[in-house]
Design a protein around this motif. Structure first.
Motif, PDB file in Angstrom:
ATOM      1  N   ASP A 154      -8.223  -2.005  -3.159  1.00  0.00           N
ATOM      2  CA  ASP A 154      -8.845  -0.898  -2.436  1.00  0.00           C
ATOM      3  C   ASP A 154      -8.863   0.399  -3.239  1.00  0.00           C
ATOM      4  OD1 ASP A 154      -9.127  -2.610  -0.326  1.00  0.00           O
ATOM      5  OD2 ASP A 154      -7.313  -1.959   0.708  1.00  0.00           O
ATOM      6  N   MET A 155      -8.243   0.390  -4.409  1.00  0.00           N
ATOM      7  CA  MET A 155      -8.147   1.611  -5.192  1.00  0.00           C
ATOM      8  C   MET A 155      -9.475   1.890  -5.891  1.00  0.00           C
ATOM      9  SD  MET A 155      -5.066   2.657  -7.676  1.00  0.00           S
ATOM     10  CE  MET A 155      -4.023   2.528  -6.223  1.00  0.00           C
ATOM     11  N   GLY A 156      -9.902   3.149  -5.878  1.00  0.00           N
ATOM     12  CA  GLY A 156     -11.149   3.539  -6.506  1.00  0.00           C
ATOM     13  C   GLY A 156     -11.118   3.296  -8.005  1.00  0.00           C
ATOM     14  N   PRO A 157     -12.256   2.905  -8.598  1.00  0.00           N
ATOM     15  CA  PRO A 157     -12.281   2.578 -10.031  1.00  0.00           C
ATOM     16  C   PRO A 157     -12.024   3.782 -10.928  1.00  0.00           C
ATOM     17  CG  PRO A 157     -14.500   2.624  -9.113  1.00  0.00           C
ATOM     18  CD  PRO A 157     -13.559   2.742  -7.957  1.00  0.00           C
ATOM     19  N   GLU A 158     -12.211   4.997 -10.399  1.00  0.00           N
ATOM     20  CA  GLU A 158     -12.032   6.183 -11.234  1.00  0.00           C
ATOM     21  C   GLU A 158     -10.575   6.636 -11.322  1.00  0.00           C
ATOM     22  OE1 GLU A 158     -12.342   7.968  -7.101  1.00  0.00           O
ATOM     23  OE2 GLU A 158     -12.969   6.176  -8.176  1.00  0.00           O
ATOM     24  N   VAL A 159      -9.716   6.098 -10.478  1.00  0.00           N
ATOM     25  CA  VAL A 159      -8.328   6.546 -10.420  1.00  0.00           C
ATOM     26  C   VAL A 159      -7.589   6.158 -11.702  1.00  0.00           C
ATOM     27  CG1 VAL A 159      -6.130   6.247  -9.216  1.00  0.00           C
ATOM     28  CG2 VAL A 159      -8.244   6.506  -7.908  1.00  0.00           C
ATOM     29  N   ARG A 160      -6.832   7.091 -12.244  1.00  0.00           N
ATOM     30  CA  ARG A 160      -6.015   6.832 -13.430  1.00  0.00           C
ATOM     31  C   ARG A 160      -4.680   6.230 -13.005  1.00  0.00           C
ATOM     32  NH1 ARG A 160      -8.333  10.254 -17.411  1.00  0.00           N
ATOM     33  NH2 ARG A 160     -10.560  10.091 -16.990  1.00  0.00           N
ATOM     34  N   ALA A 161      -4.141   5.345 -13.834  1.00  0.00           N
ATOM     35  CA  ALA A 161      -2.873   4.681 -13.520  1.00  0.00           C
ATOM     36  C   ALA A 161      -2.019   4.594 -14.771  1.00  0.00           C
ATOM     37  CB  ALA A 161      -3.129   3.284 -12.950  1.00  0.00           C
ATOM     38  N   GLN A 162      -0.716   4.680 -14.579  1.00  0.00           N
ATOM     39  CA  GLN A 162       0.234   4.507 -15.681  1.00  0.00           C
ATOM     40  C   GLN A 162       1.464   3.774 -15.158  1.00  0.00           C
ATOM     41  OE1 GLN A 162       2.203   7.998 -17.511  1.00  0.00           O
ATOM     42  NE2 GLN A 162       1.510   7.162 -19.461  1.00  0.00           N
ATOM     43  N   ARG A 163       1.884   2.766 -15.900  1.00  0.00           N
ATOM     44  CA  ARG A 163       3.042   1.969 -15.510  1.00  0.00           C
ATOM     45  C   ARG A 163       4.308   2.818 -15.478  1.00  0.00           C
ATOM     46  NH1 ARG A 163       5.404  -3.453 -16.434  1.00  0.00           N
ATOM     47  NH2 ARG A 163       7.622  -3.159 -16.842  1.00  0.00           N
ATOM     48  N   ILE A 269       5.157  -1.399 -10.863  1.00  0.00           N
ATOM     49  CA  ILE A 269       5.046  -0.157 -10.107  1.00  0.00           C
ATOM     50  C   ILE A 269       4.449   0.909 -11.033  1.00  0.00           C
ATOM     51  CG2 ILE A 269       6.259   1.555  -8.727  1.00  0.00           C
ATOM     52  CD1 ILE A 269       6.285  -1.323  -7.603  1.00  0.00           C
ATOM     53  N   SER A 270       3.389   1.518 -10.575  1.00  0.00           N
ATOM     54  CA  SER A 270       2.675   2.509 -11.382  1.00  0.00           C
ATOM     55  C   SER A 270       2.551   3.818 -10.609  1.00  0.00           C
ATOM     56  CB  SER A 270       1.279   1.995 -11.744  1.00  0.00           C
ATOM     57  OG  SER A 270       1.342   0.769 -12.445  1.00  0.00           O
ATOM     58  N   MET A 271       2.143   4.858 -11.318  1.00  0.00           N
ATOM     59  CA  MET A 271       1.750   6.091 -10.642  1.00  0.00           C
ATOM     60  C   MET A 271       0.253   6.284 -10.855  1.00  0.00           C
ATOM     61  SD  MET A 271       3.371   9.118 -13.004  1.00  0.00           S
ATOM     62  CE  MET A 271       3.270   9.096 -14.793  1.00  0.00           C
ATOM     63  N   PHE A 272      -0.400   6.905  -9.856  1.00  0.00           N
ATOM     64  CA  PHE A 272      -1.847   7.054  -9.847  1.00  0.00           C
ATOM     65  C   PHE A 272      -2.217   8.511  -9.593  1.00  0.00           C
ATOM     66  CE2 PHE A 272      -0.495   3.152  -7.605  1.00  0.00           C
ATOM     67  CZ  PHE A 272      -0.871   2.215  -8.551  1.00  0.00           C
ATOM     68  N   TRP A 273      -3.312   8.936 -10.206  1.00  0.00           N
ATOM     69  CA  TRP A 273      -3.814  10.286  -9.969  1.00  0.00           C
ATOM     70  C   TRP A 273      -5.315  10.309 -10.196  1.00  0.00           C
ATOM     71  CZ3 TRP A 273      -1.136   8.678 -14.188  1.00  0.00           C
ATOM     72  CH2 TRP A 273      -1.710   8.875 -15.445  1.00  0.00           C
TER      73      TRP A 273
END
Length: 298
Positions: A154-163, A269-273
């Motif tokens: 469900d996460m938008g494709p533009e969202v940045r993620a980092q482990r 587990i990642s963080m998203f912004w």
């Protein structure tokens, strides 16, 4: 009212600095005729000739001299606006960052993260919200600055993620539970009475899929919406909870934990912004604090 062409400010600044149409054109990479047209537009816009002929050169009018004193600060301010903002002063930073976190994050990492943030920026406040779904709309709309959890469809494709870190499921029971009196096998584990954790109320999860591969089926007595509820039930009964190890480390201190006796896929587990915050100095600092507190240790 037509919008002013702000490029004319740069043209006027160079013309007044050189006092020569040809040299101004060369500096700006224009032809002399294009520069002459720009000067004509400047004269029409300001209602003043600006530069008038004096012998073989051009001299500024009083209006041009006045404008030159004002153009410099305007162009310097515009240049500063269009440069990367690197002057972050954490000692004077006053801001509230909203973090939406999966269950267990605040209990396990919250105190250390608050202390880490306060060490650099006493004026920063953290607001933690529960993560009830994987919808990225709060990030997109700016209601949330940072999220933690597992990447979902469900996460938008533009969202940045980092482990941040890897985690695994473990079993948890009350101290003195009969299951821990002997070696825990897939058969003994499956034969117990279990708590299923499902935020969406589903009737099975990844542990059930792993047991299927072992030819086993566990007996699920109840389903709860979070790890805290599962651990509370396990503490007061003979029910078995299965929860992520690192995410619940501070929530299991009064319970007995054990590795699952079969293979279950781990999780990341990642963080998203949202990308609009990618280059923001304060947000980059916040992300660095989160990585330092709960990221994988070398």
């Amino acid at each position: 009212m037509p919008r002013p062409d702000l490029n004319l400010l740069i043209t006027l600044d160079v013309l007044l600095d050189t006092g020569n149409v040809a040299r101004a054109a060369e500096r700006l990479g224009l032809s002399p005729s294009a520069m002459s047209r720009a000067l004509a537009r400047l004269r029409a816009t300001t209602g003043d000739p600006l530069l008038v002929r004096a012998g073989r050169g051009l001299v500024p009018t009083p209006r041009a001299i006045e404008l030159r004193a004002r153009i410099g600060p305007v162009l310097r301010d515009a240049h500063a606006v269009l440069q990367p903002d690197t002057a972050l002063n954490l000692h004077t930073l006053a801001a509230t960052f909203t973090l939406r976190c999966s269950e267990g994050f605040v209990e396990t990492f919250g105190a250390a993260l608050i202390a880490r943030v306060a060490r650099d920026a006493a004026g920063v406040r953290l607001r933690f919200l529960p993560k009830l779904d994987k919808d990225s709309t709060p990030l997109r709309q700016g209601d949330v600055d940072l999220e933690t959890g597992v990447i979902g469809q469900d996460m938008g494709p533009e969202v940045r993620a980092q482990r941040l870190f890897g985690d695994r499921f473990i079993g948890v029971v009350r101290n003195g539970h009969p299951l821990t009196e002997r070696r825990i096998t897939p058969t003994r584990y499956a034969a117990g009475q279990h708590i299923l954790v499902s935020r969406r109320g589903r009737d099975r999860g990844p542990i059930d899929d792993a047991l299927d591969r072992e030819g086993k089926t566990r007996h699920i007595v109840t389903t709860v919406g979070g790890y805290g509820a599962a651990l509370a039930l396990a503490a007061g009964s003979d029910l078995i909870a299965s929860v992520p190890e690192r995410h619940t480390s501070t929530m299991r201190s009064a319970l007995t934990s054990f590795p699952l006796p079969f293979k279950v896929p781990g999780m990341t587990i990642s963080m998203f912004w949202h990308p609009r915050l990618d280059a923001d100095p304060a947000h980059r600092w916040l992300r660095a604090c989160v990585r330092e507190v709960c990221g994988d240790k070398p």
